[in-house]
Design a protein around this motif. Structure first.
Motif: not given
Length: 355
Positions: A174, A176, A178, A215-216, A310, A312, A317, A319
């Motif tokens: 999953t 994360r 930004k 972050f991903d 999530s 941000s 941030e 979830t």
């Protein structure tokens, strides 16, 4: 009746299939035995061939290396339980391929040439298509300028190629994400809607900075005010907000994604409210804060449906609920997969059956 292309085929004498570990398929790093190549010169496409995968010789002066005349597409082929092989919605990719070509002053490729070249490569390398659920053969058609000329002008010669990679999931977790409010991926009047190689080059530095922060993916915003959401780094951004599927409208700065279109089509058929419009950062962050944002995901060929865990922005941030508990994205993922793998009726004619 569609005319069958004359494609010269040279098969490899040294297949790498038996040495390939299909339990370990890093995305885009393992290539099949063959590739498709064609040349454009004197106003026509010629030299259509399938040859063994390998390096190609190019001049150091080719204009694509100096002036960025290059772009690509991405689509996938799937193995059905009954043994059939299909390519998912290649006609949509063909149309977008030529849209990119036009924006970059490059020659159009006839739709049937696009589809038949890919189908021929898939047919020859069909043994490379994984049979495991969630796996597929990723296909990368691309075009680049080949004039040996150091001058800012459209090339008169081009090369079209197709590569194939057996792949598993693009994202294994999953995400994360930004919301980016400083750097810009694309601007109005630019070429954000094209799959130009340059669009991806310009995104790498901000993406690296975000990765350093843990972050991903980034969610890009408009270049003028950074108030409106555009797309994610590797997919179109889609949200379920207050019971409605909401996604930024495709335009100058946003790619008209094939998976995006598929999701919207299914949602409308299910009677789900759909809004393609400007999506503000403020409403998404407020929805994440007050619980009205019940789903967020990226939609793309490589990613399929990539759940956002999530979001941000400006140090805040939030979830979201567990992806397993999200009604819409779970339903749409299961439905798309069932169609692509031949486990559900293909009422739209989305699967192009090979051979």
């Amino acid at each position: 009746m569609t005319e069958t292309l004359e494609i010269k085929i040279t098969k490899t004498s040294n297949s790498r299939l038996a040495q390939t570990d299909f339990e370990n398929l890093p995305f885009g790093q393992i290539f099949t035995d063959h590739m498709f190549v064609a040349d454009y010169a004197d106003g026509e496409w010629k030299n259509l061939e399938i040859i063994p995968y390998g390096d190609i010789l190019v001049s150091p002066a080719i204009s694509s290396l100096h002036y960025g005349q290059s772009f690509f597409e991405g689509l996938k082929a799937y193995r059905h339980a009954d043994g059939k092989i299909s390519i998912f919605r290649p006609d949509k990719n063909a149309a977008r391929f030529n849209k990119s070509a036009d924006r970059l002053c490059m020659p159009a490729l006839p739709e049937e040439t696009f589809i038949q070249s890919i189908a021929a490569l898939v047919d020859i390398d069909r043994d490379w298509i994984p049979s495991k659920p969630g796996y597929s053969l990723y296909l990368r058609p691309y075009m680049f300028a080949t004039d040996r000329y150091l001058g800012v002008a459209p090339s008169k010669s081009y090369k079209y190629m197709v590569l194939a990679c057996p792949v598993g999931a693009y994202f294994s977790k999953t995400l994360r994400v930004k919301i980016e409010d400083h750097y810009t991926r694309a601007a109005e009047g630019g070429m954000g809607y094209a799959k130009s190689s340059g669009n991806y080059g310009v995104s790498m530095y901000p993406a690296r900075k975000a990765a350093e922060e843990g972050f991903d993916q980034l969610i890009w915003t408009d270049a003028k005010e950074h108030k409106y959401i555009e797309e994610m780094g590797a997919a179109n951004a889609m949200f379920v907000l207050d019971g409605k599927l909401i996604t930024p409208i495709a335009g100058d700065t946003i790619l008209d994604g094939v998976t995006r279109n598929t999701v919207i089509t299914l949602a409308k058929e299910w009677g789900y409210p759909v809004e393609e419009r400007k999506v503000s950062v403020e409403e998404i962050m407020e929805g994440a804060k007050n619980g009205k944002l019940t789903d967020a995901f990226g939609a793309g060929t490589a990613a399929t449906i990539a759940s956002v865990g999530s979001i941000s922005h400006n140090g805040e941030e939030y979830t979201l609920i567990d992806p397993k508990d999200r009604e819409f994205s779970q339903r749409v993922l299961k439905t798309i997969d069932a169609i692509r793998y031949g486990n559900a009726p293909d009422t739209h004619g989305w699967n192009y059956i090979v051979g």
